[in-house]
Write an enzyme that holds these catalytic residues in place. Structure first.
Site, PDB file in Angstrom:
ATOM      1  N   HIS A  55       0.878  -1.097   0.164  1.00  0.00           N
ATOM      2  CA  HIS A  55      -0.019   0.113   0.063  1.00  0.00           C
ATOM      3  C   HIS A  55       0.880   1.047   0.134  1.00  0.00           C
ATOM      4  O   HIS A  55       2.009   1.178   0.518  1.00  0.00           O
ATOM      5  CB  HIS A  55      -0.905  -0.025   1.176  1.00  0.00           C
ATOM      6  CG  HIS A  55      -1.935  -1.106   1.288  1.00  0.00           C
ATOM      7  ND1 HIS A  55      -3.059  -1.013   1.985  1.00  0.00           N
ATOM      8  CD2 HIS A  55      -2.008  -2.205   0.469  1.00  0.00           C
ATOM      9  CE1 HIS A  55      -3.807  -2.175   1.782  1.00  0.00           C
ATOM     10  NE2 HIS A  55      -3.173  -2.728   0.813  1.00  0.00           N
ATOM     11  N   GLU A  57       0.969   3.996   2.046  1.00  0.00           N
ATOM     12  CA  GLU A  57       1.607   4.054   3.131  1.00  0.00           C
ATOM     13  C   GLU A  57       2.698   3.350   3.591  1.00  0.00           C
ATOM     14  O   GLU A  57       3.572   3.825   4.194  1.00  0.00           O
ATOM     15  CB  GLU A  57       0.330   3.975   4.456  1.00  0.00           C
ATOM     16  CG  GLU A  57      -0.671   5.150   3.916  1.00  0.00           C
ATOM     17  CD  GLU A  57      -1.685   4.543   3.159  1.00  0.00           C
ATOM     18  OE1 GLU A  57      -2.927   5.141   3.341  1.00  0.00           O
ATOM     19  OE2 GLU A  57      -1.653   3.393   2.527  1.00  0.00           O
ATOM     20  N   CYS A  85      -5.694   1.973   5.669  1.00  0.00           N
ATOM     21  CA  CYS A  85      -6.578   0.694   6.104  1.00  0.00           C
ATOM     22  C   CYS A  85      -6.186   0.152   7.553  1.00  0.00           C
ATOM     23  O   CYS A  85      -5.015   0.769   7.903  1.00  0.00           O
ATOM     24  CB  CYS A  85      -6.363  -0.123   5.032  1.00  0.00           C
ATOM     25  SG  CYS A  85      -4.537  -0.889   4.998  1.00  0.00           S
ATOM     26  N   CYS A  88      -2.286  -0.445   7.528  1.00  0.00           N
ATOM     27  CA  CYS A  88      -1.496   0.968   7.401  1.00  0.00           C
ATOM     28  C   CYS A  88      -1.678   1.869   8.486  1.00  0.00           C
ATOM     29  O   CYS A  88      -0.481   2.474   9.002  1.00  0.00           O
ATOM     30  CB  CYS A  88      -1.869   1.597   6.221  1.00  0.00           C
ATOM     31  SG  CYS A  88      -1.474   0.880   4.544  1.00  0.00           S
TER      32      CYS A  88
END
Length: 159
Positions: A55, A57, A85, A88
């Site tokens: 992801h 992040e 999410c 993250c």
């Protein structure tokens, strides 16, 4: 007070996210890490390269840790085009980043077809008794536009 205003940090995250419109390596997600008013790292989502944890992040945190030579990102701010999410959010917590700034929500991502767990950062913060500061809706309109533009790409994939 930060030297880089919230808008400037989010613009960098947006720019990172837009790179995927050419490469289709991940979704319309970007992030950057700032410390002492200076950009430490910027990254985009690259999940479609074959790593479910890639992801934006996580990628930005990994880059920031390498650049700073530490796992401890105390004093940093992370900017994300979409609310992190749960994975993250946890990575932000473990890296000791003090502030999350985001544009859209996990619910927005789910409505756009992404496979999200609808647990907000506020809920995670409360459950974990986290002291993380959360700043929402920064450049929300521009971040929502990323989803609309992504959904207009014929060969795009969601995950």
């Amino acid at each position: 007070m930060e030297k880089i205003p919230y808008r400037a940090g989010m613009e960098l995250a947006l720019r990172e996210a837009r790179k995927n419109f050419r490469t289709l390596e991940g979704g319309p997600f970007g992030a950057c890490v700032v410390k002492d008013g200076k950009v430490v790292a910027a990254a985009r989502n690259t999940v479609l390269r074959g790593d479910a944890t890639a992801h934006a992040e996580i990628n930005a945190i990994r880059k920031a840790c390498r650049k700073l030579g530490t796992h401890d990102l105390t004093g940093c701010v992370i900017y994300s085009t979409t609310e992190p999410c749960p994975m993250c959010f946890s990575a932000v917590h473990w890296a000791r980043i003090g502030t999350i700034v985001h544009g859209t929500t996990i619910s927005d991502a789910k409505r756009m077809g992404f496979h999200e767990l609808e647990i907000s950062n506020e809920e995670l913060k409360a459950l974990g008794r986290s002291k993380l500061r959360i700043i929402k809706d920064v450049m929300r309109r521009e971040c929502l536009e990323l989803f609309r533009a992504w959904n207009a790409i014929p060969d795009r994939r969601t995950y």
